[in-house]
Scaffold this active site. Structure first.
Site, PDB file in Angstrom:
ATOM      1  N   THR A 120       0.811  -1.199   0.000  1.00  0.00           N
ATOM      2  CA  THR A 120       0.000   0.000   0.000  1.00  0.00           C
ATOM      3  C   THR A 120       0.858   1.269   0.000  1.00  0.00           C
ATOM      4  O   THR A 120       1.957   1.280   0.529  1.00  0.00           O
ATOM      5  CB  THR A 120      -0.869  -0.041   1.267  1.00  0.00           C
ATOM      6  OG1 THR A 120      -1.703  -1.185   1.206  1.00  0.00           O
ATOM      7  CG2 THR A 120      -1.706   1.196   1.428  1.00  0.00           C
ATOM      8  N   VAL A 158     -11.617  -6.717   0.770  1.00  0.00           N
ATOM      9  CA  VAL A 158     -11.348  -5.361   1.244  1.00  0.00           C
ATOM     10  C   VAL A 158     -10.336  -5.439   2.372  1.00  0.00           C
ATOM     11  O   VAL A 158     -10.524  -6.189   3.335  1.00  0.00           O
ATOM     12  CB  VAL A 158     -12.630  -4.671   1.755  1.00  0.00           C
ATOM     13  CG1 VAL A 158     -12.319  -3.240   2.199  1.00  0.00           C
ATOM     14  CG2 VAL A 158     -13.716  -4.676   0.682  1.00  0.00           C
ATOM     15  N   GLY A 179       0.414  -3.222   5.132  1.00  0.00           N
ATOM     16  CA  GLY A 179       0.790  -4.540   5.616  1.00  0.00           C
ATOM     17  C   GLY A 179      -0.345  -5.530   5.519  1.00  0.00           C
ATOM     18  O   GLY A 179      -1.131  -5.510   4.562  1.00  0.00           O
TER      19      GLY A 179
END
Length: 323
Positions: A189, A218, A241
């Protein structure tokens, strides 16, 4: 074996009204010096630097923390070196499903989207949703339809897919059913946190999720209070993470609560939250920023792509945990 929390960088920014601070991450995971191809590490550091300067220029000119984190994350989305936008991790079906969230610490308004497949900049979509509402969170086709109604640029899903991510999915599939998704998290991310001259905080996060994730999965990035949070007077956080674990640990909210209710210093709060993630079997890291503009990174992984800048002239770009 559980990894110990590795402290990152702690920068004290000026407390006066002219002070601003910015920090970003490009993902945390199993990042080793010997895994990079020729010129790859230098290219990643350059991409981190360009994103950092994009946001720093806004803050240095007196712009808002909200504008700075959006622009910083958009720059990372546009780089194939990170798992967001172009270069996003692929689902088991070989498609890109993108998530993003943004939050304004001054008003505590937020926008979050998940399962985005055709909107070029998921973070721009999250910002548009935050500003026009009435909802905070939109998913899947509804999120892309919202983007189209508001004139945000659209692209084919193939725009986000790179040969490198296709190779990673192929390797995962070849490993058999025991490898349900990429646990190494080499590419994670992206996110940014900022404090502007007015003292306002903001946070933004964008991701493609995990290689081999189930369509519709999600993670924590778009979940306010898990992977993204900003609250004036407390802190701003963006996480990266093991998304499922960061949700269960309520990682971003936990850090701000530790500051507000326990009076913990920012670095200690960030490290405690990551230790909690680790106790649940998760790995990753956070970038956090407090009301005075101090910046902290914490991680329990071998590395995290990260960078920071302040009005005092600090510029830091780091990859490995020991840096």
């Amino acid at each position: 074996m559980r990894l110990a929390v590795l402290a990152g960088l702690l920068l004290a920014a000026p407390v006066n009204a002219e002070g601003w601070s910015l920090a970003l991450h490009g993902g945390a995971g199993v990042i080793a010096r010997d895994q990079f191809g020729p010129g790859e590490e230098a290219a990643i550091r350059e991409a981190l630097g360009k994103a950092l300067e994009t946001g720093a220029a806004i803050l240095g000119a007196g712009g808002s923390a909200l504008d700075a984190v959006e622009a910083t994350v958009a720059a990372l989305e546009a780089s194939p070196h990170f798992n967001a936008g172009v270069g996003a991790a692929l689902t088991l079906a070989g498609t890109a499903e993108l998530d993003a969230a943004i939050m304004d610490g001054a008003t505590r308004r937020a926008g979050a989207v998940t399962g985005v497949t055709t909107t070029r900049s998921p973070i721009a979509l999250a910002r548009k949703l935050m500003e026009t509402g009435p909802h905070v969170f939109l998913a899947g086709p509804a999120a892309d339809a919202f983007a189209r109604r508001h004139g945000l640029p659209q692209v084919p899903n193939s725009h986000f897919i790179t040969p490198e991510r296709q190779r990673m999915l192929k390797e995962l599939n070849a490993a058999g059913p025991s490898a349900s998704f990429d646990a190494t998290l080499r590419f994670g991310t992206v996110g940014a946190v900022a404090r502007d001259r007015a003292g306002n905080l903001a946070a933004a996060t964008s991701t493609g999720g995990l290689t081999g994730k189930a369509p519709g999965r999600v993670g924590d990035a778009p979940v306010i209070g898990a992977g993204t949070l900003a609250e004036n007077g407390a802190c701003a956080v963006s996480a990266t993470g093991s998304g499922e674990i960061f949700i269960r640990a309520r990682a971003a909210g936990q850090i701000c609560d530790r500051l507000r209710f326990l009076g913990q210093p920012l670095q200690a709060a960030a490290e405690a939250a990551i230790a909690d993630v680790g106790s649940l079997g998760g790995s990753g890291g956070v970038v956090a920023l407090d009301a005075k503009g101090a910046i902290a990174f914490a991680m329990n992984s071998p590395g995290m792509y990260r960078a920071a800048a302040t009005a005092a002239g600090r510029r830091e770009i780091r990859i490995f945990a020991e840096e």
